[in-house]
Enzyme design. Structure first.
Site, short mmCIF file in Angstrom:
data_model
loop_
_atom_site.label_atom_id
_atom_site.label_comp_id
_atom_site.label_asym_id
_atom_site.label_seq_id
_atom_site.Cartn_x
_atom_site.Cartn_y
_atom_site.Cartn_z
N GLN A 102 0.84 -1.20 0.00
CA GLN A 102 0.00 0.00 0.00
C GLN A 102 0.88 1.25 0.00
OE1 GLN A 102 -3.42 -0.52 3.02
NE2 GLN A 102 -1.99 -2.16 3.54
N VAL A 104 3.49 4.08 -1.07
CA VAL A 104 3.82 4.79 -2.32
C VAL A 104 5.25 5.34 -2.27
CG1 VAL A 104 1.41 5.44 -2.70
CG2 VAL A 104 2.92 7.01 -1.43
N HIS A 120 -1.52 1.31 -4.40
CA HIS A 120 -1.97 2.71 -4.33
C HIS A 120 -1.03 3.66 -5.08
CE1 HIS A 120 -4.20 1.39 -0.44
NE2 HIS A 120 -4.84 1.04 -1.53
N CYS A 131 -4.71 14.07 -20.10
CA CYS A 131 -4.46 13.04 -21.12
C CYS A 131 -4.07 11.70 -20.49
CB CYS A 131 -3.37 13.50 -22.09
SG CYS A 131 -1.71 13.46 -21.39
N CYS A 149 1.96 18.68 -17.52
CA CYS A 149 2.22 17.64 -18.53
C CYS A 149 2.63 18.32 -19.82
CB CYS A 149 0.95 16.83 -18.74
SG CYS A 149 1.02 15.68 -20.13
N THR A 188 0.33 -2.89 8.72
CA THR A 188 -0.84 -2.17 8.21
C THR A 188 -1.96 -2.15 9.26
OG1 THR A 188 -2.50 -1.99 6.45
CG2 THR A 188 -1.76 -4.23 7.04
N PRO A 214 2.88 -4.04 16.02
CA PRO A 214 3.00 -3.83 17.47
C PRO A 214 1.63 -3.61 18.12
CG PRO A 214 3.74 -1.88 16.27
CD PRO A 214 3.51 -2.95 15.26
C1 BV8 Z 1 -12.20 2.79 -3.68
C2 BV8 Z 1 -2.28 6.62 -1.72
C3 BV8 Z 1 -14.03 2.54 -5.12
C4 BV8 Z 1 -2.37 8.10 -1.58
C5 BV8 Z 1 -4.00 5.61 -0.27
C6 BV8 Z 1 -15.32 -0.32 2.59
C7 BV8 Z 1 -15.51 0.05 3.89
C8 BV8 Z 1 -15.18 1.37 4.29
C9 BV8 Z 1 -14.64 2.30 3.40
C10 BV8 Z 1 -14.46 1.92 2.11
C11 BV8 Z 1 -14.82 0.63 1.71
N1 BV8 Z 1 -14.50 0.54 0.39
C12 BV8 Z 1 -14.00 1.73 -0.05
C13 BV8 Z 1 -13.97 2.58 1.00
C14 BV8 Z 1 -13.48 3.94 0.92
C15 BV8 Z 1 -11.97 4.07 1.06
C16 BV8 Z 1 -11.52 3.59 2.43
O1 BV8 Z 1 -11.05 2.48 2.60
N2 BV8 Z 1 -11.63 4.52 3.40
C17 BV8 Z 1 -11.11 4.22 4.76
C18 BV8 Z 1 -10.48 5.49 5.31
C19 BV8 Z 1 -12.21 3.72 5.63
N3 BV8 Z 1 -11.26 3.33 0.02
C20 BV8 Z 1 -11.07 3.96 -1.17
O2 BV8 Z 1 -11.47 5.09 -1.42
C21 BV8 Z 1 -10.32 3.17 -2.24
N4 BV8 Z 1 -10.99 3.30 -3.51
O3 BV8 Z 1 -12.79 2.17 -2.82
O4 BV8 Z 1 -12.71 3.04 -4.92
C22 BV8 Z 1 -14.35 2.83 -6.52
C23 BV8 Z 1 -14.54 1.75 -7.34
C24 BV8 Z 1 -14.91 2.01 -8.65
C25 BV8 Z 1 -15.06 3.35 -9.09
C26 BV8 Z 1 -14.83 4.41 -8.23
C27 BV8 Z 1 -14.43 4.16 -6.90
C28 BV8 Z 1 -8.90 3.78 -2.46
C29 BV8 Z 1 -8.07 3.65 -1.24
C30 BV8 Z 1 -6.62 4.11 -1.54
C31 BV8 Z 1 -6.36 5.50 -1.02
N5 BV8 Z 1 -4.94 5.84 -1.17
N6 BV8 Z 1 -2.68 5.95 -0.47
C32 BV8 Z 1 -1.27 8.67 -0.70
O5 BV8 Z 1 -0.50 7.89 -0.11
O6 BV8 Z 1 -1.18 9.90 -0.64
S1 BV8 Z 1 -4.46 4.82 1.21
C33 BV8 Z 1 -3.12 5.07 2.32
O7 BV8 Z 1 -3.69 4.96 3.61
C34 BV8 Z 1 -2.01 4.05 2.27
O8 BV8 Z 1 -1.70 3.67 0.96
C35 BV8 Z 1 -2.60 2.91 3.10
O9 BV8 Z 1 -3.43 2.10 2.34
C36 BV8 Z 1 -3.46 3.66 4.11
C37 BV8 Z 1 -2.75 3.77 5.43
O10 BV8 Z 1 -2.84 2.52 6.04
P1 BV8 Z 1 -1.48 1.78 6.53
O11 BV8 Z 1 -0.50 1.72 5.42
O12 BV8 Z 1 -1.91 0.56 7.19
O13 BV8 Z 1 -0.85 2.84 7.58
P2 BV8 Z 1 -1.43 3.31 9.01
O14 BV8 Z 1 -0.63 4.51 9.39
O15 BV8 Z 1 -2.89 3.38 8.98
O16 BV8 Z 1 -1.03 2.10 9.99
C38 BV8 Z 1 0.31 1.75 10.19
C39 BV8 Z 1 0.28 0.44 10.96
O17 BV8 Z 1 1.63 -0.01 11.14
C40 BV8 Z 1 -0.36 0.56 12.35
O18 BV8 Z 1 -1.22 -0.54 12.56
C41 BV8 Z 1 0.86 0.49 13.29
O19 BV8 Z 1 0.54 -0.14 14.51
C42 BV8 Z 1 1.83 -0.35 12.49
N7 BV8 Z 1 3.25 -0.11 12.77
C43 BV8 Z 1 3.83 1.04 13.16
N8 BV8 Z 1 5.19 0.84 13.25
C44 BV8 Z 1 5.44 -0.45 12.90
C45 BV8 Z 1 4.19 -1.06 12.57
N9 BV8 Z 1 4.09 -2.33 12.17
C46 BV8 Z 1 5.25 -3.08 12.09
N10 BV8 Z 1 6.48 -2.56 12.37
C47 BV8 Z 1 6.61 -1.26 12.79
N11 BV8 Z 1 7.83 -0.77 13.05
ZN ZN Z 2 -1.30 15.48 -20.53
#
Ligand code: BV8
Ligand code: ZN
Length: 241
Positions: A102, A104, A120, A131, A149, A188, A214
């Site tokens: 996930q 980027v 993502h 375009c 672009c 994640t 963790p």
């Molecule tokens: C879509 C790129 C449909 C941009 C990102 C179902 C239910 C509810 C909501 C939805 C659903 N289906 C869709 C949705 C809506 C939405 C969604 O999920 N919303 C959430 C907020 C509820 N999903 C979407 O909009 C997706 N698209 O559904 O399209 C569609 C279909 C057809 C036509 C039109 C539309 C698109 C989702 C992608 C968004 N883009 N990133 C950018 O980066 O700027 S998401 C982005 O956030 C990341 O890529 C990643 O996916 C997410 C963050 O999560 P994590 O990576 O897990 O990070 P986080 O900080 O949350 O957690 C870190 C973890 O690591 C913690 O648990 C922590 O304890 C742990 N940790 C910390 N240190 C360590 C560790 N673990 C191990 N070792 C360590 N040292």
């Molecule tokens: Zn263009």
């Protein structure tokens, strides 16, 4: 079973099987200094990432959204892959291995991971808002904000925003989840969909699902093994001595 015994059991299993799929999130890059979404660095100018990473935010204020991506690129540019990235890069040489990320930030590729499925997108690529052209640009800072672009239209970061579909890579990721004998869910929070549905897909296809985090996540109660620990410390212990 204590963590050491569990790690032994996982190591034995990983050596005995071929098809391993690893899914990573921001937690894998935390030890490299990349802010996670829900961790302390998740807020930028008091805005949630989920507010800024949307087509609506870009339409409303492209300069502000570009400032955020430019800041993230400048932070990531100073970061190095960590032990977790290196273990995964080592595994990625094996034929039956698939990395689904996930993230980027491009740190998996910089660690040597081959064939990663970037669910993502990639913060080091730009995409035309008209375009659709998509091209790599690793300059930090970018010479001019917002970038444009060749067709004259404004360019956006080459990432998938909330409310946008994931594209073909999603079908490949589902396939890798269904085919996996072992699926490792590393760093994640399992809140963002459809990425968070890959582990249940793998489990219902018969894979053994192991979580490394963790903290507890919404999937912890649904996986076979949920190990509390840091990716950079636990993953190296899964490599055969
Ligand atoms: C879509 C790129 C449909 C941009 C990102 C179902 C239910 C509810 C909501 C939805 C659903 N289906 C869709 C949705 C809506 C939405 C969604 O999920 N919303 C959430 C907020 C509820 N999903 C979407 O909009 C997706 N698209 O559904 O399209 C569609 C279909 C057809 C036509 C039109 C539309 C698109 C989702 C992608 C968004 N883009 N990133 C950018 O980066 O700027 S998401 C982005 O956030 C990341 O890529 C990643 O996916 C997410 C963050 O999560 P994590 O990576 O897990 O990070 P986080 O900080 O949350 O957690 C870190 C973890 O690591 C913690 O648990 C922590 O304890 C742990 N940790 C910390 N240190 C360590 C560790 N673990 C191990 N070792 C360590 N040292
Ligand atoms: Zn263009």
């Amino acid at each position: 079973m204590n963590v050491a015994a569990e790690l032994d059991e996982i190591r034995r299993r990983l050596n005995a099987i071929r098809r391993i799929t690893v899914i990573t999130g921001a937690g894998v890059s935390a030890a490299s200094g990349v802010p996670t979404f829900r961790g302390p660095g998740g807020l930028w100018r008091n805005r949630q990432a989920t507010q800024l990473a949307t087509p609506e935010a870009f339409l409303q204020d492209p300069a502000l959204v570009w400032e955020w991506y430019e800041w993230r690129r400048s932070v990531i540019a100073k970061c190095e892959p960590n032990a977790a990235h290196r273990v995964i890069a080592n595994w990625s040489q094996a034929p039956g291995f698939t990395l689904v990320t996930q993230n980027v930030d491009g740190l998996h590729e910089r660690a040597g991971s081959r064939r990663s499925l970037k669910l993502h997108g990639d913060i080091w690529r730009l995409q035309c808002s008209e375009c659709g052209r998509n091209w790599p640009d690793r300059r930090s800072p970018l010479p001019k904000l917002p970038p444009h672009c060749g067709c004259g239209a404004i360019a956006r970061p080459g990432v998938v925003w909330f409310g946008e579909p994931l594209g073909e890579v999603w079908a490949e990721a589902q396939h890798a989840a269904r085919e996996a004998q072992v699926l490792l869910l590393v760093g994640t929070s399992a809140i963002v969909y459809p990425a968070a549905s890959l582990a249940p897909i793998a489990k219902s296809a018969g894979a053994r699902v192991i979580e490394i985090n963790p903290d507890e996540t919404p999937l912890s109660a649904h996986v076979d093994l949920s190990l509390r620990g840091l990716a950079g410390e636990l993953l190296p212990q899964l490599i055969a001595p």
